[in-house]
Write an enzyme that holds these catalytic residues in place. Structure first.
Site, PDB file in Angstrom:
ATOM      1  CE  LYS A 173       6.263 -49.706  10.560  1.00  0.00           C
ATOM      2  NZ  LYS A 173       5.764 -48.773   9.477  1.00  0.00           N
ATOM      3  CD  GLU A 248       5.780 -37.613  22.821  1.00  0.00           C
ATOM      4  OE1 GLU A 248       4.884 -37.084  22.931  1.00  0.00           O
ATOM      5  OE2 GLU A 248       6.618 -37.538  23.661  1.00  0.00           O
ATOM      6  CB  CYS A 282      -0.633 -35.412  17.891  1.00  0.00           C
ATOM      7  SG  CYS A 282       0.641 -34.526  18.015  1.00  0.00           S
ATOM      8  CD  GLU A 383      -5.872 -38.469  17.755  1.00  0.00           C
ATOM      9  OE1 GLU A 383      -5.719 -39.782  17.594  1.00  0.00           O
ATOM     10  OE2 GLU A 383      -4.929 -37.661  17.848  1.00  0.00           O
TER      11      GLU A 383
HETATM   12  P1  NAD Z   1      -0.528 -45.644  13.880  1.00  0.00           P
HETATM   13  O1  NAD Z   1      -0.315 -45.931  15.491  1.00  0.00           O
HETATM   14  O2  NAD Z   1      -1.420 -46.457  13.109  1.00  0.00           O
HETATM   15  O3  NAD Z   1       0.873 -45.899  13.151  1.00  0.00           O
HETATM   16  C1  NAD Z   1       2.026 -45.340  13.708  1.00  0.00           C
HETATM   17  C2  NAD Z   1       3.249 -45.962  13.518  1.00  0.00           C
HETATM   18  O4  NAD Z   1       3.156 -47.333  14.219  1.00  0.00           O
HETATM   19  C3  NAD Z   1       3.121 -46.746  11.829  1.00  0.00           C
HETATM   20  O5  NAD Z   1       4.705 -46.453  11.428  1.00  0.00           O
HETATM   21  C4  NAD Z   1       2.891 -47.797  11.931  1.00  0.00           C
HETATM   22  O6  NAD Z   1       3.053 -48.739  10.858  1.00  0.00           O
HETATM   23  C5  NAD Z   1       3.234 -48.229  13.184  1.00  0.00           C
HETATM   24  N1  NAD Z   1       2.418 -49.427  13.466  1.00  0.00           N
HETATM   25  C6  NAD Z   1       1.313 -49.681  13.470  1.00  0.00           C
HETATM   26  N2  NAD Z   1       1.006 -50.895  14.371  1.00  0.00           N
HETATM   27  C7  NAD Z   1       1.846 -51.265  15.101  1.00  0.00           C
HETATM   28  C8  NAD Z   1       2.432 -52.436  15.741  1.00  0.00           C
HETATM   29  N3  NAD Z   1       1.280 -53.218  16.065  1.00  0.00           N
HETATM   30  N4  NAD Z   1       3.302 -52.514  16.097  1.00  0.00           N
HETATM   31  C9  NAD Z   1       4.548 -51.651  15.878  1.00  0.00           C
HETATM   32  N5  NAD Z   1       4.168 -50.517  15.008  1.00  0.00           N
HETATM   33  C10 NAD Z   1       3.057 -50.450  14.698  1.00  0.00           C
HETATM   34  O7  NAD Z   1      -0.704 -43.883  13.720  1.00  0.00           O
HETATM   35  P2  NAD Z   1      -0.792 -43.072  12.565  1.00  0.00           P
HETATM   36  O8  NAD Z   1      -2.277 -43.503  11.965  1.00  0.00           O
HETATM   37  O9  NAD Z   1       0.184 -43.551  11.491  1.00  0.00           O
HETATM   38  O10 NAD Z   1      -0.882 -41.629  13.082  1.00  0.00           O
HETATM   39  C11 NAD Z   1      -1.792 -41.032  14.026  1.00  0.00           C
HETATM   40  C12 NAD Z   1      -1.799 -41.120  15.192  1.00  0.00           C
HETATM   41  O11 NAD Z   1      -0.397 -40.724  15.663  1.00  0.00           O
HETATM   42  C13 NAD Z   1      -2.783 -40.175  15.827  1.00  0.00           C
HETATM   43  O12 NAD Z   1      -3.408 -40.682  16.964  1.00  0.00           O
HETATM   44  C14 NAD Z   1      -2.094 -39.147  16.470  1.00  0.00           C
HETATM   45  O13 NAD Z   1      -2.726 -38.437  17.216  1.00  0.00           O
HETATM   46  C15 NAD Z   1      -0.689 -39.767  16.888  1.00  0.00           C
HETATM   47  N6  NAD Z   1       0.321 -38.626  16.908  1.00  0.00           N
HETATM   48  C16 NAD Z   1       0.710 -38.301  17.859  1.00  0.00           C
HETATM   49  C17 NAD Z   1       1.878 -37.401  18.226  1.00  0.00           C
HETATM   50  C18 NAD Z   1       2.430 -36.870  19.431  1.00  0.00           C
HETATM   51  O14 NAD Z   1       3.328 -36.495  19.535  1.00  0.00           O
HETATM   52  N7  NAD Z   1       1.729 -37.190  20.564  1.00  0.00           N
HETATM   53  C19 NAD Z   1       2.272 -36.622  17.116  1.00  0.00           C
HETATM   54  C20 NAD Z   1       1.767 -37.033  15.702  1.00  0.00           C
HETATM   55  C21 NAD Z   1       0.811 -38.118  15.708  1.00  0.00           C
END
Ligand code: NAD
Length: 481
Positions: A173, A248, A282, A383
């Site tokens: 997804k 992650e 991240c 963050e």
């Molecule tokens: P997000 O959590 O908004 O979305 C990530 C994914 O989760 C998307 O595909 C989104 O559609 C899905 N999602 C959102 N709500 C959901 C729910 N209720 N149930 C299931 N899936 C859901 O994150 P983002 O804004 O796309 O990305 C940025 C975040 O990702 C930052 O916090 C960043 O630090 C983190 N990140 C972490 C790493 C790591 O390896 N630790 C790497 C890259 C990004």
């Protein structure tokens, strides 16, 4: 319009609804994808479940070969995929090519590991007679990969690579704003003869598609990269069925620049570490603690570097010696960053460079360096996911480590010093999944990657990651007398 990929076929959403894909540099809606939901998740999971029967039994070398055929096809079409990434994500073309390269490297790494999954065995002296025991490693079943918008391809690869190599099938997804490069890559793997149903992609909102995957009884493992808030939600949803979850999540990585540091190297590393991908990483350098002795030299160096960025569309190159920085991925991310900056300024922080949005079209934010932010302000507690760097002055090692740990997050961390005692102290005492010394987040596919505290659980990358896609089964063979 790109379509959902289920069982090797391109399909539309039953709802008939679409979601626009917007270029964050121009705000233009240049494409759309189907707005999938629970129906599409059901269809994709059932295709993946069916495909698992054959894929899990394939000779690992054959699995690796099919993965490599897909990788070659993606490589041939690299430029087109990188362009899609620029248009939907906003990053400069050179960074998009870098991401593609990283994705392919990771996929190759896991294809190589497919045939190296080994169990163990032991002879068991037992009161019941002679026996030998084996630990057999087996694929788990249908996995789900939920991916964020900042590195759509690499973060899909860190899940698809180990899942497929271990003999699982998967439903991906992508994030709402960045579905296109993902769909194209999956299509190409399909064209390269990956059996239908092994790799499926369902586009749609997180709340619908993501939650349907996290609660689906036939999904055995959920791998999320995303925000801490989403991680919490997915863990709650997956708990009743005891699904395996890796999460992650967000980070607020500290960097300590010690008095003996090579300040120029620290400036170079932190500049890339914070401003790469417009700060949307991240493990970006999100807080820098600089010792008094080298503070002025550091500030002079970093502010000079930061003024070299030129904001603009990632498809265009900046005029040398300027360096291109793209927009943030969405207006809401730019607005959040502006609010976090304002909160720091209200608390007494001083803007050393940058600090403004952008007047024209696109979700741009000027690369910004600030000093004297209160440690209780939002730029520290939350963050910051954009080009904003808070710098703090520190006077001793205890203070530096205490402040580095004063965060709910614990993903990466870095130190600039050649003093072995400080290197040991920092790598032992900083609460983080990773510590880099005299460089910043040099990506190693071979080393486990992940966080502690609210940065999540589980590890991606390395041989450790493939273990998260395997079940262990103990088998004892008796009756040997
Ligand atoms: P997000 O959590 O908004 O979305 C990530 C994914 O989760 C998307 O595909 C989104 O559609 C899905 N999602 C959102 N709500 C959901 C729910 N209720 N149930 C299931 N899936 C859901 O994150 P983002 O804004 O796309 O990305 C940025 C975040 O990702 C930052 O916090 C960043 O630090 C983190 N990140 C972490 C790493 C790591 O390896 N630790 C790497 C890259 C990004």
């Amino acid at each position: 319009m790109a379509q959902i990929l289920i069982n090797g076929e391109q399909v539309q959403a039953k709802s008939g609804e679409e979601m626009p894909v917007v270029n964050p540099a121009t705000e233009e809606e240049f494409d759309a994808v189907p707005k999938g939901g629970a129906d599409e998740v059901d269809a994709a999971v059932s295709a993946a479940k069916e495909a698992f029967k054959e894929w899990s039994k394939k000779d690992p070398d054959d699995r690796a070969q099919l993965m490599r055929a897909g990788i070659a096809k993606i490589q041939e079409n690299g430029k087109e995929i990188a362009q899609l990434l620029v248009r939907e994500q906003g990053k400069p073309f050179s960074e998009a090519m870098g991401e593609l390269h990283h994705f392919l490297h990771g996929m190759n790494y896991y294809a190589d590991l497919a045939s190296k999954i080994e169990g163990t065995y032991a002879t068991l002296p037992s009161a019941l007679g002679r026996a030998y025991g084996m630990v057999v490693k087996k694929p788990i079943g249908v996995c789900a990969a939920i991916v964020p918008y900042n590195f759509p391809l690499t973060l899909m690869g860190t899940k698809v690579g180990p899942a497929l190599a271990a003999g699982n099938t998967i439903v991906v997804k992508p994030a709402e704003t960045t579905p296109l490069a993902t769909l194209r890559v999956a299509e190409l793997m399909q064209e390269a003869e990956l059996p239908p149903g092994v790799l499926n992609v369902v586009t749609g909102p997180g709340k619908e598609v993501g939650e349907a995957l996290a609660t689906h009884p036939d999904v055995r493992r959920v791998a999320l990269t995303g925000s801490t808030q989403t991680g919490r939600r997915i863990m709650e949803l997956a708990a009743p069925l005891f699904k395996r979850v890796s999460a992650e999540l967000g980070g607020s990585d500290p960097v300590i620049v010690f008095p003996d540091a090579d300040v120029d190297a620290a400036v170079r590393g932190i500049n890339i570490g914070r401003f790469f991908n417009a700060g949307q990483a991240c493990l970006a350098a999100k807080r820098v603690y600089v010792f008094d002795e080298v503070y002025e030299e550091f500030m002079e160096g970093i502010t000079k570097r930061v003024t070299r960025y030129e904001l603009g569309d990632g498809m265009e190159k900046a005029e040398k010696p300027k360096i291109r920085m793209g927009p943030l991925n969405a207006a809401k991310h730019r607005d959040l960053l502006a609010d976090q900056l304002q909160d720091a300024v209200d608390g007494g922080a001083k803007v050393a460079v940058g600090g403004n949005g952008h007047n024209g079209k696109g979700y741009f934010f000027e690369p910004t360096v600030i000093e004297n932010a209160p440690h209780g302000s939002r730029v520290v507690r939350e963050e910051t996911f954009g080009p904003l760097l808070p710098v703090f002055k520190v006077s001793d090692v205890d203070e530096a480590i205490r402040l580095a740990n004063d965060s709910p997050y614990g993903l990466g961390s870095s130190v600039y010093t050649h003093n072995v005692k400080w290197i040991h102290r920092a790598s032992q005492e900083i609460e983080a999944g990773m510590t880099w010394v005299n460089q910043l987040h040099f990506g190693y596919d071979e080393l486990p990657f992940g966080g502690v505290k609210e940065s999540g659980i589980g590890r991606e990358h390395g041989k450790e990651a493939i273990e998260h896609y395997l079940e262990q089964k103990s088998v004892v063979v008796g009756g040997l007398e």
